[in-house]
Design an enzyme around this catalytic site. Sequence first.
Site, PDB file in Angstrom:
ATOM      1  N   ALA A  97     -10.974 132.875  -6.712  1.00 39.15           N
ATOM      2  CA  ALA A  97     -11.925 132.014  -7.415  1.00 39.15           C
ATOM      3  C   ALA A  97     -12.081 132.339  -8.908  1.00 39.15           C
ATOM      4  O   ALA A  97     -11.953 131.435  -9.763  1.00 39.15           O
ATOM      5  CB  ALA A  97     -13.279 132.069  -6.692  1.00 39.15           C
TER       6      ALA A  97
ATOM      7  N   ASP B 294     -15.554 132.188  -2.551  1.00 40.08           N
ATOM      8  CA  ASP B 294     -15.115 131.088  -3.426  1.00 40.08           C
ATOM      9  C   ASP B 294     -16.273 130.213  -3.850  1.00 40.08           C
ATOM     10  O   ASP B 294     -16.211 129.527  -4.877  1.00 40.08           O
ATOM     11  CB  ASP B 294     -14.052 130.251  -2.717  1.00 40.08           C
ATOM     12  CG  ASP B 294     -12.770 131.041  -2.620  1.00 40.08           C
ATOM     13  OD1 ASP B 294     -12.666 131.883  -1.715  1.00 40.08           O
ATOM     14  OD2 ASP B 294     -11.897 130.854  -3.482  1.00 40.08           O
TER      15      ASP B 294
ATOM     16  N   ARG C 127      -7.881 122.479  -7.042  1.00 37.10           N
ATOM     17  CA  ARG C 127      -8.326 123.089  -5.778  1.00 37.10           C
ATOM     18  C   ARG C 127      -9.830 122.845  -5.646  1.00 37.10           C
ATOM     19  O   ARG C 127     -10.573 123.046  -6.603  1.00 37.10           O
ATOM     20  CB  ARG C 127      -8.005 124.591  -5.734  1.00 37.10           C
ATOM     21  CG  ARG C 127      -6.501 124.870  -5.663  1.00 37.10           C
ATOM     22  CD  ARG C 127      -6.227 126.329  -5.314  1.00 37.10           C
ATOM     23  NE  ARG C 127      -6.484 126.614  -3.908  1.00 37.10           N
ATOM     24  CZ  ARG C 127      -6.469 127.850  -3.390  1.00 37.10           C
ATOM     25  NH1 ARG C 127      -6.239 128.899  -4.172  1.00 37.10           N
ATOM     26  NH2 ARG C 127      -6.706 128.039  -2.109  1.00 37.10           N
TER      27      ARG C 127
ATOM     28  N   LYS D 216     -12.326 132.827   2.403  1.00 33.10           N
ATOM     29  CA  LYS D 216     -11.076 132.574   3.114  1.00 33.10           C
ATOM     30  C   LYS D 216     -11.299 132.442   4.614  1.00 33.10           C
ATOM     31  O   LYS D 216     -12.089 133.187   5.200  1.00 33.10           O
ATOM     32  CB  LYS D 216     -10.103 133.728   2.809  1.00 33.10           C
ATOM     33  CG  LYS D 216      -8.717 133.599   3.405  1.00 33.10           C
ATOM     34  CD  LYS D 216      -8.045 132.288   3.114  1.00 33.10           C
ATOM     35  CE  LYS D 216      -7.926 131.980   1.639  1.00 33.10           C
ATOM     36  NZ  LYS D 216      -7.424 130.600   1.383  1.00 33.10           N
TER      37      LYS D 216
HETATM   38  O1  MRU Z   1      -6.800 130.713  -1.269  1.00 27.72           O
HETATM   39  P1  MRU Z   1      -7.099 131.888  -2.182  1.00 27.72           P
HETATM   40  O2  MRU Z   1      -6.094 132.972  -2.093  1.00 27.72           O
HETATM   41  O3  MRU Z   1      -7.365 131.436  -3.589  1.00 27.72           O
HETATM   42  O4  MRU Z   1      -8.459 132.459  -1.604  1.00 27.72           O
HETATM   43  C1  MRU Z   1      -9.016 133.594  -2.192  1.00 27.72           C
HETATM   44  C2  MRU Z   1     -10.225 134.066  -1.488  1.00 27.72           C
HETATM   45  O5  MRU Z   1     -10.625 133.537  -0.476  1.00 27.72           O
HETATM   46  C3  MRU Z   1     -10.976 135.186  -2.123  1.00 27.72           C
HETATM   47  O6  MRU Z   1     -11.632 135.945  -1.155  1.00 27.72           O
HETATM   48  C4  MRU Z   1     -12.019 134.621  -3.093  1.00 27.72           C
HETATM   49  O7  MRU Z   1     -11.430 133.734  -3.991  1.00 27.72           O
HETATM   50  C5  MRU Z   1     -12.713 135.680  -3.816  1.00 27.72           C
HETATM   51  S1  MRU Z   1     -11.731 136.278  -5.158  1.00 27.72           S
HETATM   52  C6  MRU Z   1     -12.503 137.552  -5.911  1.00 27.72           C
END
Ligand code: MRU
Length: 366
Positions: A56, A245, A91, A256
Amino acid sequence: MTGAGDTPKRTIWVDDDGRTVVVIDQTLLPHVFATEKLATLEDAAVAIETMVVRGAPLIGATAAYGMALGLAVDPSDEAVEGAVVRLLATRPTAVNLQWAIREMEDVVRPLPAHDRAQAAYAKAAEIADTDAAMCSAIGDHGLELIESLWEAKGQQGRIDVLTHCNAGWLATVEWGTATAPIYKAADAGIPVHVWVDETRPRNQGASLTAWELGQWGVPHTLIVDNAGGHLMQHGLVDLCIVGSDRTTASGDVGNKIGTYLKALAAKDNGIPFYAALPSSTIDWTIEDGIAEIPIERREPEEVTHITGQAPDGSLVQVRLSPSDTPAANDAFDVTPSRLVTGIITERGVAQADKESLASLFPDRTI
Ligand code: MRU
């Protein structure tokens, strides 16, 4: 940042030409460390869409630089509008994207066109530097939690942390969110060990978190996504720390896919479950995460196939399922606030509820 390993631990910077933006191509890790140059707004948008950059906070920083790249070519009102629309479409779940774009708009829109590009680069740099500082502060606050657990254990054995996905420095500008307390604890001499969920379908845990922890010299063990509950039942997890996120004003944590199941298992086993996130990840406009956090639905091929390194060193994709098997790929889930022990932010640790978050951020709530 400190820690073991020679690899520079910053994820985005401006090249020597003062214009091109450089990122690490995360689709190649851990097998190849390569950087990619983003020369245009479209390059930045595609890098976010294809997950060359992901996580994120880094999505937000890349979008900010994407706007700067766009305005360097065309600083008109129409171009600002076009950049916003293009980047917002990349996204849907990470609210840092919207936050960063709004911050950029606030700076560039009031300016005459000829001043916009320079101001946009300066603001993007500020967003990146601020993210690094917020993640470092998250690390300091999370370190206090780990220190308390270490004291409670009589400084015996080790502290076992379970994390999901990659909320490490690769997902941010520096430090990471979930990993920042871990890195600071390791640097402070606390023996910390991390259980790394592989994080199907894209395996950010196996490919990115395991690589990061190895670079930093933090002991860790890769586990399949289904193992966490079993480890908790056997007393092998002291705490869980995950990233987010999008977290609602009432403390529901979007992260996630699979995070929710870890929180359920942690609750059942009396294990503290923390989400670590900068305030740019809090969506103050919503409260009910399950109803209101938009969940990205990605290609089924990420579930039916897997990518890895062949014996000759090449990266290959192989099929796991019968060729006609339908697959669903919701990329995120929501952990209700009742399962969250606390939210580690740059201003301290809040309880996962509206009042506690609002009292830490009285200037942000709407
Ligand atoms: O699909 P992604 O790899 O962008 O998802 C990332 C995550 O779910 C992380 O846990 C989240 O972005 C936190 S990043 C500090």
